[in-house]
Each structure stands twice: as structure tokens, then as C-alpha cells.
Design an enzyme around this catalytic site. Structure first.
Site, PDB file in Angstrom:
ATOM      1  N   GLU A 286       0.802  -1.225   0.000  1.00  0.00           N
ATOM      2  CA  GLU A 286       0.000   0.000   0.000  1.00  0.00           C
ATOM      3  C   GLU A 286       0.837   1.279   0.000  1.00  0.00           C
ATOM      4  O   GLU A 286       0.729   2.115   0.915  1.00  0.00           O
ATOM      5  CB  GLU A 286      -0.954   0.012   1.201  1.00  0.00           C
ATOM      6  CG  GLU A 286      -1.951  -1.126   1.167  1.00  0.00           C
ATOM      7  CD  GLU A 286      -2.976  -1.073   2.296  1.00  0.00           C
ATOM      8  OE1 GLU A 286      -2.849  -0.215   3.187  1.00  0.00           O
ATOM      9  OE2 GLU A 286      -3.908  -1.891   2.286  1.00  0.00           O
TER      10      GLU A 286
ATOM     11  N   GLU B 126      -5.454  -8.518   0.680  1.00  0.00           N
ATOM     12  CA  GLU B 126      -6.127  -8.082   1.905  1.00  0.00           C
ATOM     13  C   GLU B 126      -7.582  -7.818   1.587  1.00  0.00           C
ATOM     14  O   GLU B 126      -7.900  -7.152   0.590  1.00  0.00           O
ATOM     15  CB  GLU B 126      -5.549  -6.767   2.464  1.00  0.00           C
ATOM     16  CG  GLU B 126      -4.280  -6.902   3.220  1.00  0.00           C
ATOM     17  CD  GLU B 126      -3.833  -5.594   3.877  1.00  0.00           C
ATOM     18  OE1 GLU B 126      -4.701  -4.782   4.267  1.00  0.00           O
ATOM     19  OE2 GLU B 126      -2.619  -5.401   3.986  1.00  0.00           O
TER      20      GLU B 126
HETATM   21  O1  IFM Z   1      -4.252  -3.074   9.149  1.00  0.00           O
HETATM   22  C1  IFM Z   1      -4.225  -2.515   7.867  1.00  0.00           C
HETATM   23  C2  IFM Z   1      -3.034  -3.031   7.092  1.00  0.00           C
HETATM   24  O2  IFM Z   1      -1.840  -2.785   7.744  1.00  0.00           O
HETATM   25  C3  IFM Z   1      -2.976  -2.343   5.742  1.00  0.00           C
HETATM   26  N1  IFM Z   1      -4.233  -2.447   5.054  1.00  0.00           N
HETATM   27  C4  IFM Z   1      -5.434  -2.109   5.771  1.00  0.00           C
HETATM   28  C5  IFM Z   1      -5.473  -2.850   7.089  1.00  0.00           C
HETATM   29  C6  IFM Z   1      -6.759  -2.494   7.871  1.00  0.00           C
HETATM   30  O3  IFM Z   1      -6.774  -1.131   8.120  1.00  0.00           O
END
Ligand code: IFM
Length: 460
Positions: free
Chosen positions: A186, A366
Site C-alpha cells: 500500500e 487483503e
Molecule cells: O491493518 C491494515 C493493514 O496494515 C494495511 N491495510 C489495511 C489494514 C486495515 O486497516
């Protein structure tokens, strides 16, 4: 340490929704089901065995995080990783995405490596492989060594060389056993929230620093891809992007939505895979470019890592360096307990558009549900709302596959409840509940649901 006996399991199952069919009809048989975590959010042991401080240690010490939480102990995964991997094996995942803490293996970010830190990830990788779980290693999930931040961090072009050297160290050490490497997790989030908005407590707002950092992180990605490829020729490489539709809060916010799309979604994948910056930010990046930079960034990769939670509702904000800020969502849209809109159709559309735009196999690395779970009187954590969320989102993934998207895997955020950045430990994303005072692990009802889904999908 691990909770859950037969009668507990049975009680839990009785209270779980069982009626709806599993939403996986069109998903490939060789699809990869996994879970994700990151170093700072779970490891703890921040001062042990020679680890250096990261920017998140420094920030935590200021007391600015919710409830004055810090990453000092987190889930104590540094010591409990064998238990956590045993739980992953029970879950039946084929792959586990984790990150290496840069300051654990290079306490000052460069120079002398820390053998004890390197050995920790040797152990994690070996135990994963022995459990039949493929390690997916991400180099950077936001825990920049403090020593490098002191030298300018991502705002200086020197960061490209620091990151390439770190990537080379990791590839040399683990490349005999690890074949899946991601450069960054990210990048748009840590650049925007760190340098763009000026709203996050850790943020320092600067137009110049934001655009410099975006460009240097892109260059660092390209340099790391080359460093890993040279050392591990059979590796499969990618980067992980947070990609969400940017929706105008009001009709007049259309331009803000386009700006959000440029900075949040396309600032990294466009140069990395298409060889160009979004037109809305080109003139701001220009002063930081050198001849040949776009070719240095656009190095061949093997897959697109996608993190998706929910669309972002934006409004015009002329005080913000990016020209957009967060707007209101329509009140009828349901939200998760931590306030994120639940819109699975947006997930389907995002998968379709990313697959088409970048023409790379997509792995969802994710997706998950932030809640405030609590054990009930029997000690079980019955997170029916998380199960319903996962069912809807995996159903949307299935619909994207039907629509022609090339999706190869799905990893839930997260294996464990963990340190949720500015929210500390207050928000829980795990399939496994962590009772922080005792560090007891309690698999939630969603753990069983996901285990059954994986079993059904793999037909085992
Ligand atoms: O916890 C975070 C992760 O570190 C990065 N993506 C989003 C998740 C939830 O906020």
C-alpha cells in the site's frame, strides 16, 4: 494457549449461519487461499535481539496512538510464531503473506545486518514450509527504520539505494526457500497519510515531500524488483496496492474524486505497469524526475497484489495538498463496526477494472472486516457479521471471475487481531481473537467458516 475444545466447537457451529451456499462456484481449482499479517502489527519484541527502532516505535512513544497503545508486545508473534503457524495449518490455508521488519534485519536500515533478526525469519519460513504453507514475503509494510527517517526517509532519492540493498539482503538470505516477493504494501496509503493529508497524527504535510516520496518509492520498487530477480531467477514478483473506487460525496465533488483516484489508486500501479504517471499529478512529479526514471520504475512483474476494503467518499478540499478530502457517505449504506461502507459490488467492479487495466493476474492480498469482537459468556467469539461480510465479498470475487477477471488468490486480513495503527488494539480484524493480557488465541466462528470454505473449494 490455543482455545477451543470439541464441545466449544460444536456450540459455536450451532450458532453460526449455515443456510447460504458457499459463494465459490466459478473460482479456479488452483486458486490460492491465504491469510495476511505484517511485522509491526503482530511481532512485538521491538527491543529484542538487536532490532533497531522504526518510525512506528518512535511515534508510539509519543502516546498519540489510541489508548496510548504501542507495538512493544503486539501479538507476541516473535515468540509464539510456532503456535500461530499451527493455527494456519488447522485453517488449511495454502499461503501466508507476512512482512519482514526492515529494522529487525538492518537495525540502522543499512550497513551491518543483524544475524539474530535474520535468523528469526529463517525460523518462520522453515516452520511454514514444514506445515505445507507457502511463504509470501513482503519487504515493506510501513516500519521504516528510524535511522533512515532521520536522513530524510522516502523524501530523499538515497532511499532508492537503501531499499535495493535491503531487498538484495533479503533475497540472498531467503531466496532458496521463498519465491513470492512483494516490494511494498500500500504505497499510496503510507505516502498519502504520512505526507498528503495532514490529518493523521503522524503526518507532516508538504506538496514537495509527497511528490518526491511517491517518485522515490516507485523507483525503489523498480530497483528492488531488479535486485530480487537477479538473485532469485525463479521468483514471482509484485507489489501490493490499496485500490478502492473514489466516489464523489456530492455532484460538485467529481474533480476531487478524480484526484483521489490518481493519488490513491493509480500513482503507483500506473508508472509500475503502464510506464506513466496519472495526468493529474504529472507536473508535480516532473521536478523530481531524471532521464530514464520511468523505465527504471516499469520493471516486469508477475502479478498485481490488490487490497480492497470499501469505496472512499471524497469531497473537494482546497486546503489539502492533493485537492481532496474525506466526504460523507450516503446514510443508507451499511457500514462495518469501524465505520467502513459495506459495498461488495464495488469489490467486483474493482476486480474487473484492475484486471483489465493492468492485464496482470490479480491476487487479493487483503480484504476483511474491522469489528469490536468480544468473547461471549462461554468464551467463544461468534462473529456472524464478519462471516456475512466475507461471504458477500467472496461472492463478489466469484462474480468478477464470471465477468472475466483473472483472479488467482484471496488472502484475508487478518490471521490475528493486531495493532491497527492509529486505532491501536481497539479495532479487531482477525479470524483469531487475541486476549491481549494473556496472549491466549481464540479462533473465532469466522475461522471455522473460512476453514470449511477452503476445504470445499479444494474439494478435500
Ligand atoms: O491493518 C491494515 C493493514 O496494515 C494495511 N491495510 C489495511 C489494514 C486495515 O486497516
Amino acid at each position: 494457549m490455543v482455545a477451543g475444545d470439541r464441545s466449544g466447537d460444536q456450540a459455536r457451529r450451532e450458532r453460526m449461519p449455515t443456510s447460504a451456499p458457499l459463494p465459490i462456484g466459478r473460482i479456479r481449482r488452483d486458486f490460492i487461499w491465504g491469510v495476511s499479517t505484517s511485522s509491526f502489527q503482530i511481532e512485538g519484541a521491538t527491543r529484542e535481539d538487536g532490532r533497531g527502532p522504526s518510525v512506528w516505535d518512535t511515534y508510539g512513544q509519543t502516546g498519540a496512538i489510541a489508548n496510548h497503545d504501542t507495538g512493544d508486545v503486539a501479538c507476541d508473534h516473535y515468540r509464539r510464531y510456532p503456535d500461530d503457524i499451527a493455527l494456519m495449518q488447522k485453517l488449511g490455508v495454502q499461503a501466508y503473506r507476512f512482512s519482514v521488519a526492515w529494522p529487525r534485519v538492518l537495525p540502522k536500515g543499512r550497513g551491518m545486518p543483524n544475524e539474530a533478526g535474520l535468523a528469526f525469519y529463517d525460523r518462520v519460513i522453515d516452520v511454514l514450509l514444514a506445515a505445507g504453507i507457502e511463504p509470501w514475503l513482503c519487504l515493506y509494510h510501513w516500519d521504516l527504520p528510524q535511522a533512515l527517517d532521520d536522513l530524510g526517509g522516502w523524501t530523499t532519492r538515497n532511499s532508492v539505494g537503501w531499499f535495493a540493498d535491503y531487498a538484495a539482503l533479503v533475497a540472498d538470505r531467503y531466496g532458496d526457500r521463498v519465491k513470492r516477493f512483494a516490494t511494498f504494501n500500500e504505497p499510496s496509503i503510507f505516502t498519502l497519510f504520512g505526507l498528503g493529508f495532514g490529518t493523521g497524527k503522524r503526518a507532516t504535510t508538504s506538496v514537495d515531500a509527497l511528490h518526491r516520496s511517491i517518485h522515490h518509492v516507485n523507483l525503489a520498487h523498480g530497483a528492488a524488483v531488479d535486485a530480487i530477480r537477479a538473485r532469485v531467477p525463479d521468483s514471482l514478483l509484485g507489489a501490493i496496492h490499496n485500490y478502492q473506487p473514489c466516489l464523489a460525496s456530492r455532484p460538485g465533488d467529481k474533480n476531487a474524486a478524480e484526484r483521489c483516484d490518481a493519488y490513491w489508486n493509480n500513482a503507483f500501479p500506473d508508472p509500475q505497469y503502464l510506464g506513466t504517471y496519472p495526468h493529474l499529478m504529472r507536473s508535480a512529479i516532473e521536478p523530481h524526475m531524471q532521464a530514464g526514471d520511468l523505465a527504471r520504475i516499469r520493471r516486469p512483474v508477475d502479478w498485481f497484489g490488490l487490497n480492497h476494503y470499501s469505496p472512499v467518499f471524497v469531497k473537494t478540499d482546497t486546503n489539502s495538498v492533493t485537492g481532496f478530502g474525506f466526504g460523507d457517505r450516503p446514510p443508507e449504506i451499511p457500514v462495518t463496526p469501524n465505520g467502513w461502507p459495506i459495498m461488495p459490488d464495488s469489490f467486483r467492479d474493482t476486480l474487473l477494472s484492475v484486471s483489465k487495466r493492468y492485464a496482470l493476474p490479480v491476487y487479493v492480498l487483503e480484504n476483511g472486516f474491522g469489528g469490536f469482537d468480544k468473547p461471549d459468556a462461554t468464551g467463544a467469539v461468534i462473529d456472524t457479521d464478519r462471516i456475512e461480510f466475507l461471504r458477500a465479498y467472496i461472492g463478489a470475487l466469484n462474480a468478477a471471475v464470471v465477468g472475466g477477471a483473472d483472479i488467482r488468490g484471496y488472502f484475508i486480513w487478518s490471521l490475528l487481531d493486531n495493532f491497527e495503527w492509529d486505532a491501536g488494539y481497539s479495532v479487531r480484524f482477525g479470524l483469531i481473537y487475541i486476549d491481549y493480557p494473556t496472549q491466549r488465541r481464540i479462533p473465532k466462528a469466522s475461522f471455522e467458516w473460512y476453514r470449511d470454505l477452503i476445504k470445499a473449494a479444494r474439494n478435500v
